[in-house]
Design a protein around this motif. Structure first.
Motif, PDB file in Angstrom:
ATOM      1  N   PHE A  59       0.815  -1.204   0.000  1.00  0.00           N
ATOM      2  CA  PHE A  59       0.000   0.000   0.000  1.00  0.00           C
ATOM      3  C   PHE A  59       0.857   1.266   0.000  1.00  0.00           C
ATOM      4  O   PHE A  59       0.535   2.262  -0.646  1.00  0.00           O
ATOM      5  N   TRP A  60       1.987   1.208   0.730  1.00  0.00           N
ATOM      6  CA  TRP A  60       2.894   2.351   0.804  1.00  0.00           C
ATOM      7  C   TRP A  60       4.158   2.100  -0.020  1.00  0.00           C
ATOM      8  O   TRP A  60       5.275   2.391   0.422  1.00  0.00           O
ATOM      9  N   TYR A  61       4.011   1.544  -1.225  1.00  0.00           N
ATOM     10  CA  TYR A  61       5.165   1.164  -2.030  1.00  0.00           C
ATOM     11  C   TYR A  61       6.101   2.332  -2.301  1.00  0.00           C
ATOM     12  O   TYR A  61       7.314   2.145  -2.460  1.00  0.00           O
ATOM     13  N   SER A  62       5.574   3.544  -2.361  1.00  0.00           N
ATOM     14  CA  SER A  62       6.412   4.710  -2.662  1.00  0.00           C
ATOM     15  C   SER A  62       7.394   5.022  -1.539  1.00  0.00           C
ATOM     16  O   SER A  62       8.353   5.783  -1.737  1.00  0.00           O
ATOM     17  N   ASP A  63       7.199   4.440  -0.357  1.00  0.00           N
ATOM     18  CA  ASP A  63       8.110   4.659   0.766  1.00  0.00           C
ATOM     19  C   ASP A  63       9.309   3.716   0.756  1.00  0.00           C
ATOM     20  O   ASP A  63      10.221   3.854   1.577  1.00  0.00           O
ATOM     21  N   ILE A  64       9.313   2.728  -0.148  1.00  0.00           N
ATOM     22  CA  ILE A  64      10.423   1.777  -0.203  1.00  0.00           C
ATOM     23  C   ILE A  64      11.643   2.464  -0.819  1.00  0.00           C
ATOM     24  O   ILE A  64      11.549   3.059  -1.898  1.00  0.00           O
ATOM     25  N   PRO A  65      12.800   2.420  -0.172  1.00  0.00           N
ATOM     26  CA  PRO A  65      14.002   3.050  -0.741  1.00  0.00           C
ATOM     27  C   PRO A  65      14.346   2.467  -2.112  1.00  0.00           C
ATOM     28  O   PRO A  65      14.089   1.289  -2.393  1.00  0.00           O
ATOM     29  N   ASN A  66      14.935   3.271  -2.972  1.00  0.00           N
ATOM     30  CA  ASN A  66      15.265   2.829  -4.332  1.00  0.00           C
ATOM     31  C   ASN A  66      16.532   1.976  -4.392  1.00  0.00           C
ATOM     32  O   ASN A  66      16.727   1.224  -5.345  1.00  0.00           O
ATOM     33  N   ASN A  67      17.397   2.086  -3.398  1.00  0.00           N
ATOM     34  CA  ASN A  67      18.722   1.462  -3.475  1.00  0.00           C
ATOM     35  C   ASN A  67      18.802   0.163  -2.679  1.00  0.00           C
ATOM     36  O   ASN A  67      19.846  -0.158  -2.114  1.00  0.00           O
ATOM     37  N   ILE A  68      17.715  -0.593  -2.615  1.00  0.00           N
ATOM     38  CA  ILE A  68      17.705  -1.848  -1.861  1.00  0.00           C
ATOM     39  C   ILE A  68      18.293  -2.971  -2.710  1.00  0.00           C
ATOM     40  O   ILE A  68      17.863  -3.211  -3.844  1.00  0.00           O
ATOM     41  N   ASP A  69      19.285  -3.687  -2.155  1.00  0.00           N
ATOM     42  CA  ASP A  69      19.880  -4.858  -2.799  1.00  0.00           C
ATOM     43  C   ASP A  69      19.413  -6.105  -2.041  1.00  0.00           C
ATOM     44  O   ASP A  69      19.785  -6.302  -0.885  1.00  0.00           O
ATOM     45  N   PRO A  70      18.584  -6.951  -2.657  1.00  0.00           N
ATOM     46  CA  PRO A  70      18.040  -8.124  -1.949  1.00  0.00           C
ATOM     47  C   PRO A  70      19.112  -9.042  -1.383  1.00  0.00           C
ATOM     48  O   PRO A  70      18.882  -9.724  -0.378  1.00  0.00           O
ATOM     49  N   SER A  71      20.299  -9.063  -2.007  1.00  0.00           N
ATOM     50  CA  SER A  71      21.358  -9.968  -1.529  1.00  0.00           C
ATOM     51  C   SER A  71      22.006  -9.482  -0.238  1.00  0.00           C
ATOM     52  O   SER A  71      22.805 -10.199   0.360  1.00  0.00           O
ATOM     53  N   ASP A  72      21.676  -8.277   0.193  1.00  0.00           N
ATOM     54  CA  ASP A  72      22.251  -7.741   1.426  1.00  0.00           C
ATOM     55  C   ASP A  72      21.555  -8.257   2.682  1.00  0.00           C
ATOM     56  O   ASP A  72      22.010  -7.963   3.795  1.00  0.00           O
ATOM     57  N   TYR A  73      20.492  -9.028   2.539  1.00  0.00           N
ATOM     58  CA  TYR A  73      19.677  -9.413   3.693  1.00  0.00           C
ATOM     59  C   TYR A  73      19.632 -10.924   3.834  1.00  0.00           C
ATOM     60  O   TYR A  73      19.565 -11.664   2.855  1.00  0.00           O
ATOM     61  N   ASN A  74      19.664 -11.386   5.089  1.00  0.00           N
ATOM     62  CA  ASN A  74      19.747 -12.818   5.370  1.00  0.00           C
ATOM     63  C   ASN A  74      18.407 -13.522   5.306  1.00  0.00           C
ATOM     64  O   ASN A  74      18.347 -14.747   5.389  1.00  0.00           O
ATOM     65  N   SER A  75      17.318 -12.773   5.200  1.00  0.00           N
ATOM     66  CA  SER A  75      15.990 -13.376   5.141  1.00  0.00           C
ATOM     67  C   SER A  75      14.985 -12.319   4.712  1.00  0.00           C
ATOM     68  O   SER A  75      15.270 -11.109   4.748  1.00  0.00           O
ATOM     69  N   VAL A  76      13.785 -12.770   4.337  1.00  0.00           N
ATOM     70  CA  VAL A  76      12.723 -11.812   4.005  1.00  0.00           C
ATOM     71  C   VAL A  76      12.276 -11.061   5.253  1.00  0.00           C
ATOM     72  O   VAL A  76      11.755  -9.945   5.154  1.00  0.00           O
ATOM     73  N   PHE A  77      12.487 -11.652   6.423  1.00  0.00           N
ATOM     74  CA  PHE A  77      12.129 -10.971   7.667  1.00  0.00           C
ATOM     75  C   PHE A  77      12.994  -9.718   7.837  1.00  0.00           C
ATOM     76  O   PHE A  77      12.505  -8.636   8.173  1.00  0.00           O
ATOM     77  N   GLU A  78      14.307  -9.871   7.610  1.00  0.00           N
ATOM     78  CA  GLU A  78      15.203  -8.726   7.675  1.00  0.00           C
ATOM     79  C   GLU A  78      14.875  -7.708   6.583  1.00  0.00           C
ATOM     80  O   GLU A  78      14.897  -6.496   6.820  1.00  0.00           O
ATOM     81  N   LEU A  79      14.570  -8.207   5.395  1.00  0.00           N
ATOM     82  CA  LEU A  79      14.258  -7.312   4.287  1.00  0.00           C
ATOM     83  C   LEU A  79      13.009  -6.487   4.587  1.00  0.00           C
ATOM     84  O   LEU A  79      12.984  -5.273   4.345  1.00  0.00           O
ATOM     85  N   LEU A  80      11.991  -7.128   5.119  1.00  0.00           N
ATOM     86  CA  LEU A  80      10.774  -6.394   5.456  1.00  0.00           C
ATOM     87  C   LEU A  80      11.065  -5.286   6.459  1.00  0.00           C
ATOM     88  O   LEU A  80      10.566  -4.160   6.312  1.00  0.00           O
ATOM     89  N   ASP A  81      11.859  -5.579   7.465  1.00  0.00           N
ATOM     90  CA  ASP A  81      12.194  -4.555   8.454  1.00  0.00           C
ATOM     91  C   ASP A  81      12.901  -3.363   7.813  1.00  0.00           C
ATOM     92  O   ASP A  81      12.746  -2.222   8.256  1.00  0.00           O
ATOM     93  N   ALA A  82      13.674  -3.632   6.757  1.00  0.00           N
ATOM     94  CA  ALA A  82      14.444  -2.571   6.117  1.00  0.00           C
ATOM     95  C   ALA A  82      13.602  -1.709   5.177  1.00  0.00           C
ATOM     96  O   ALA A  82      13.943  -0.540   4.951  1.00  0.00           O
TER      97      ALA A  82
END
Length: 439
Positions: A59-82
């Motif tokens: 719903f708030w997709y526009s708040d997601i940072p543009n420079n996110i690298d999925p390989s930087d996170y150990n799980s989707v749980f960490e990714l969601l927090d970021a």
């Protein structure tokens, strides 16, 4: 698939928070655990899929940072927090096993009670009917004073309370000492088993003045709630007033919020708009309006007024019940401001997980929603543990009784200030707060 079809499918699957259609995209999207392979369900594969899904459906997709690298996170749980929006208190991800055991099977291993810690005291918020704790005689508002002979005060002080409650295995036995609000003391051995999470914790009828009053405690909206609601309404046919207690209800299936509302108000609402789901600007084709209807219910009370008891732990579908009825009948809210969740999730399975991230907002027949600060009570009252369900002495229920007799809030309510600390604590994450306190 049509929007309506998606809604019906999702509503039959989600348990804790309101739901509707949605989906992710891309050829690398991991699928359900039954068909996924180890490559596309690798950590990076899951993260890539989840990020793509969030950029499209969140719903708030526009708040997601543009420079996110999925390989930087150990799980989707960490990714969601970021990547979650600063305004998002509600999105989460479950493993499929967690989802199935908790919300589809509606069972967990434990004694069957939920607790509240007040300083060095441990009190029971509620006890599931037919659970080991209930069979031992434990009730709401009882205080556990000792576990296996060690005082609860000592266990809390040294941080060993959870350890004292034993391993999460069927058959683990603990000696509890507890006392009622009147000081009566008990000591019993209680063993853990698979606890069935009844969604209606109590149903009562009593008289206020000359009015026949019905009262039930609705603790969640999950797959079994329809049958539990029918049993409650069967017992309340013919009442003049109705009190629905959702003080600890963190939300759930939209269809059962609809059922509870439709059975209460009956012909006053049937066929009118219950709720409209509004998705982000990429998914407006999914916008959907549902009407009040008796999906699983057979009883209706045709009441033109309903009392709803709330705290800061009353979320999502609990708030939807209030907001959706307001355009059609009088809704008297007693207690504390609700948690403030006028948004919902479309459950999305992938690999061995399910994501429950915010996809849409909800509005009633008059377009009203956005109550992110909670729904304010008509009359304030604090949820003090002083009595079992339905008994005199419960501040919320006593305030409802006063209003029925006087058509106004009590002097105590008018002079009181709601306990903010408990409200804010339960607003952090109602799902996790509830899980953390059930044993």
């Amino acid at each position: 698939m049509t929007t309506a079809a998606k809604f019906i499918m999702s509503a039959s699957a989600i348990a804790l928070l309101v739901a509707c259609g949605g989906g992710g995209g891309g050829s690398s999207t991991p699928t359900g655990s039954g068909s996924a392979n180890s490559d596309n369900c690798s950590v990076v594969g899951q993260n890539e899929y989840f990020l793509d899904y969030m950029r499209d459906d969140y719903f708030w997709y526009s708040d997601i940072p543009n420079n996110i690298d999925p390989s930087d996170y150990n799980s989707v749980f960490e990714l969601l927090d970021a990547i979650r929006s600063p305004v998002d208190r509600f999105s989460y991800v479950l493993t499929e096993a967690e989802y199935q055991s908790r919300f589809v099977n509606a069972e967990y291993i434990g004694f069957g009670f939920a607790t509240r810690t007040l300083g060095n005291r441990l009190l029971l918020n509620y006890v599931y009917p037919d659970s080991p704790a209930a069979q031992a005689g434990m009730q709401r508002a009882d205080e556990i004073t000792a576990i296996d002979g060690t005082s609860v005060a000592t266990l809390i002080a040294n941080g060993s309370l959870n350890q004292a409650l034993g391993a999460n295995n069927v058959g683990v036995t603990v000696e509890f000492s507890w006392q009622r609000p009147d000081g009566t003391e008990f000591t019993e051995l209680v063993s853990k088993t698979e606890v069935e999470t009844n969604t209606v914790l109590a149903t009562e009828r009593f008289t206020v003045g000359e009015q026949d009053v019905g009262y039930y405690v609705l603790n969640s909206f999950i797959d079994r709630t329809g049958a539990d609601l029918n049993n409650a309404y069967d017992a309340l046919v013919g009442v003049d007033e109705l009190v629905i207690d959702v003080r600890y209800n963190g939300g759930g299936l939209i269809r059962y919020a609809n059922q509870a509302s439709s059975q209460a108000a009956g012909n006053n609402v049937l066929g009118f708009d219950f709720v409209t789901l509004l998705f982000n600007d990429k998914n407006t084709a999914n916008n959907y309006t549902s009407q009040f209807e008796l999906i699983d219910g057979v009883r209706q009370l045709d009441l033109d007024r309903v009392f709803v008891l709330t705290t800061g732990a009353s979320c999502s579908s609990s708030e939807l019940l209030i907001n959706s009825l307001k355009p059609f009948i009088e809704v008297v809210v007693i207690g504390q401001p609700t948690c403030g969740k006028p948004v919902g999730q479309s459950p999305q399975p992938f690999c061995d997980k399910r994501s429950f991230v915010i996809n849409f907002e909800t509005v009633n027949a008059e377009g009203e929603g956005r109550y992110f600060d909670g729904i304010a009570p008509t009359c304030q009252a604090n949820d003090n543990l002083v009595a079992n369900w339905g008994q005199n002495g419960d501040p919320l229920l006593d305030e409802a009784r006063f209003y029925m007799l006087n058509s106004s809030c009590s002097p105590v309510s008018a002079a009181s200030s709601v306990v903010k600390e408990n409200t804010e604590q339960s607003r952090r994450h109602p799902l996790l707060e509830q899980w953390a306190n059930e044993f």
